[in-house]
Design a protein around this motif. Structure first.
Motif, PDB file in Angstrom:
ATOM      1  N   ILE A   1       0.826  -1.204   0.000  1.00 23.75           N
ATOM      2  CA  ILE A   1       0.000   0.000   0.000  1.00 23.75           C
ATOM      3  C   ILE A   1       0.859   1.253   0.000  1.00 23.75           C
ATOM      4  O   ILE A   1       0.596   2.211  -0.751  1.00 23.75           O
ATOM      5  N   ARG A   2       1.906   1.255   0.815  1.00 24.25           N
ATOM      6  CA  ARG A   2       2.785   2.414   0.842  1.00 24.25           C
ATOM      7  C   ARG A   2       3.459   2.620  -0.515  1.00 24.25           C
ATOM      8  O   ARG A   2       3.580   3.762  -0.997  1.00 24.25           O
TER       9      ARG A   2
ATOM     10  N   LEU B   1      -8.485   8.825  -3.798  1.00 23.91           N
ATOM     11  CA  LEU B   1      -7.516   7.880  -3.229  1.00 23.91           C
ATOM     12  C   LEU B   1      -7.827   6.450  -3.657  1.00 23.91           C
ATOM     13  O   LEU B   1      -6.919   5.668  -3.965  1.00 23.91           O
TER      14      LEU B   1
ATOM     15  N   VAL C   1       2.174   7.885   3.376  1.00 30.26           N
ATOM     16  CA  VAL C   1       1.245   7.031   4.117  1.00 30.26           C
ATOM     17  C   VAL C   1       1.623   7.013   5.592  1.00 30.26           C
ATOM     18  O   VAL C   1       2.778   6.779   5.949  1.00 30.26           O
TER      19      VAL C   1
ATOM     20  N   PHE D   1      -5.312   4.096  -5.808  1.00 30.71           N
ATOM     21  CA  PHE D   1      -4.881   2.804  -5.294  1.00 30.71           C
ATOM     22  C   PHE D   1      -5.239   1.667  -6.250  1.00 30.71           C
ATOM     23  O   PHE D   1      -4.413   0.802  -6.550  1.00 30.71           O
ATOM     24  N   ASN D   2      -6.477   1.669  -6.740  1.00 28.57           N
ATOM     25  CA  ASN D   2      -6.889   0.603  -7.651  1.00 28.57           C
ATOM     26  C   ASN D   2      -6.068   0.606  -8.933  1.00 28.57           C
ATOM     27  O   ASN D   2      -5.736  -0.460  -9.469  1.00 28.57           O
TER      28      ASN D   2
ATOM     29  N   LEU E   1      -2.794  -0.959  -8.097  1.00 26.18           N
ATOM     30  CA  LEU E   1      -2.980  -2.384  -7.828  1.00 26.18           C
ATOM     31  C   LEU E   1      -3.164  -3.163  -9.128  1.00 26.18           C
ATOM     32  O   LEU E   1      -2.608  -4.259  -9.294  1.00 26.18           O
TER      33      LEU E   1
ATOM     34  N   ILE F   1       2.400   1.828  -3.540  1.00 26.76           N
ATOM     35  CA  ILE F   1       1.460   2.353  -4.537  1.00 26.76           C
ATOM     36  C   ILE F   1       1.218   3.836  -4.323  1.00 26.76           C
ATOM     37  O   ILE F   1       1.266   4.640  -5.264  1.00 26.76           O
ATOM     38  N   PHE F   2       0.972   4.235  -3.079  1.00 29.86           N
ATOM     39  CA  PHE F   2       0.674   5.646  -2.825  1.00 29.86           C
ATOM     40  C   PHE F   2       1.905   6.538  -2.977  1.00 29.86           C
ATOM     41  O   PHE F   2       1.813   7.655  -3.504  1.00 29.86           O
TER      42      PHE F   2
ATOM     43  N   SER G   1     -11.764  -1.351  -2.076  1.00 25.38           N
ATOM     44  CA  SER G   1     -10.795  -1.429  -3.160  1.00 25.38           C
ATOM     45  C   SER G   1     -10.899  -2.771  -3.862  1.00 25.38           C
ATOM     46  O   SER G   1     -11.620  -3.681  -3.438  1.00 25.38           O
TER      47      SER G   1
ATOM     48  N   SER H   1       4.943  -0.160  -9.414  1.00 26.81           N
ATOM     49  CA  SER H   1       3.579   0.304  -9.254  1.00 26.81           C
ATOM     50  C   SER H   1       3.252   1.529 -10.102  1.00 26.81           C
ATOM     51  O   SER H   1       2.206   2.132  -9.964  1.00 26.81           O
TER      52      SER H   1
END
Length: 246
Positions: free
Chosen positions: A32-33, A205, A43, A209-210, A213, A35-36, A81, A244
């Motif tokens: 997650i970190r 957001l 994050v 994220f999607n 992903l 990707i963002f 998500s 990513s």
């Protein structure tokens, strides 16, 4: 750079998915970190009990929570998500007991230890809400296993990978030898990041994220993560930030 680059995400200690004892926070925290950060965000992971995370998301005090099952009750106040991982919930039991169940209704005769804030699938959750199950609920992650090892309950439902990681970390070899999982799967369902509902920033957001992903799906990184989780090698799974981004 985004106007508000900080994303606050509530989570809980749930190794091997999330591991507060690791500096990187565990496999899903890295995912997650990464990707963002590739999209220009920072994050901040905050660790709370699972039910409190959901309450804080509903009240607007968090941007997202993870990892959670996307059920109807949570969709009242959150957007889900795409799936980040696939877990299997099994029933852990004492190794010296031969406990068999074929139908879900069979579970009504057993004593079961659960954790507050967890979802164990729609059928289990509905039976729990209706009072048809004999449960002892606790807010602590390891209580279910400790009750099981003492013989005070018959079953403790838990994600299989999480359960064995918890046993490895918190229990001695002698204690671990007393516990096994029942081969029948209670529930299999993907895990998600839940974002605030009816909020323009949260919608953005979610889209960011999607998108990240889906690129990890396309290049095989997400499948690599799932294999590492299933094999017990999640700590070795890494991906670069370039994985990513397009």
């Amino acid at each position: 750079m985004t106007a508000d680059p900080l994303v606050r995400i509530g989570t809980g200690d749930w190794a091997p998915y999330v591991d507060q004892q690791r500096s990187d926070g565990g496999a899903l925290s890295r995912l997650i970190r990464g990707i963002f950060e590739a999209a220009g965000y920072q994050v901040e992971l905050v660790y709370y009990p699972w039910d409190r995370n959901l309450l804080m998301l509903e009240q607007g005090n968090l941007d997202a929570v993870m990892p959670y099952i996307c059920n109807k009750n949570r969709q009242r106040f959150s957007q889900c998500s795409d799936a980040v991982a696939h877990g299997e919930v099994v029933l852990f039991q004492r190794a010296d007991q031969q406990l068999n169940w074929q139908r879900f209704e069979d579970l009504e005769k057993f004593r079961i230890a659960t954790t507050l804030g967890y979802s164990y699938g729609s059928k289990f959750d509905a039976a729990l809400d209706a009072g048809r199950l004999q449960v002892q609920q606790s807010g602590k992650e390891d209580t279910g296993f400790r009750l099981l090892s003492l013989g005070r309950v018959d079953f403790h439902p838990q994600d299989r990978a999480v359960g064995y990681a918890m046993l490895q970390r918190l229990f001695s070899a002698e204690e671990r030898a007393l516990i096994k999982h029942n081969p029948r799967i209670l529930h299999a369902e993907p895990l998600h990041v839940l974002f605030r509902k009816d909020d323009a920033r949260a919608q953005r957001l979610l889209e960011v994220f999607n998108a990240g992903l889906r690129r990890l799906v396309a290049n095989g990184e997400l499948a690599s993560l799932q294999r590492a989780l299933n094999a017990g090698n999640a700590d070795q799974w890494q991906f670069t930030l370039e994985s990513s981004v397009q």
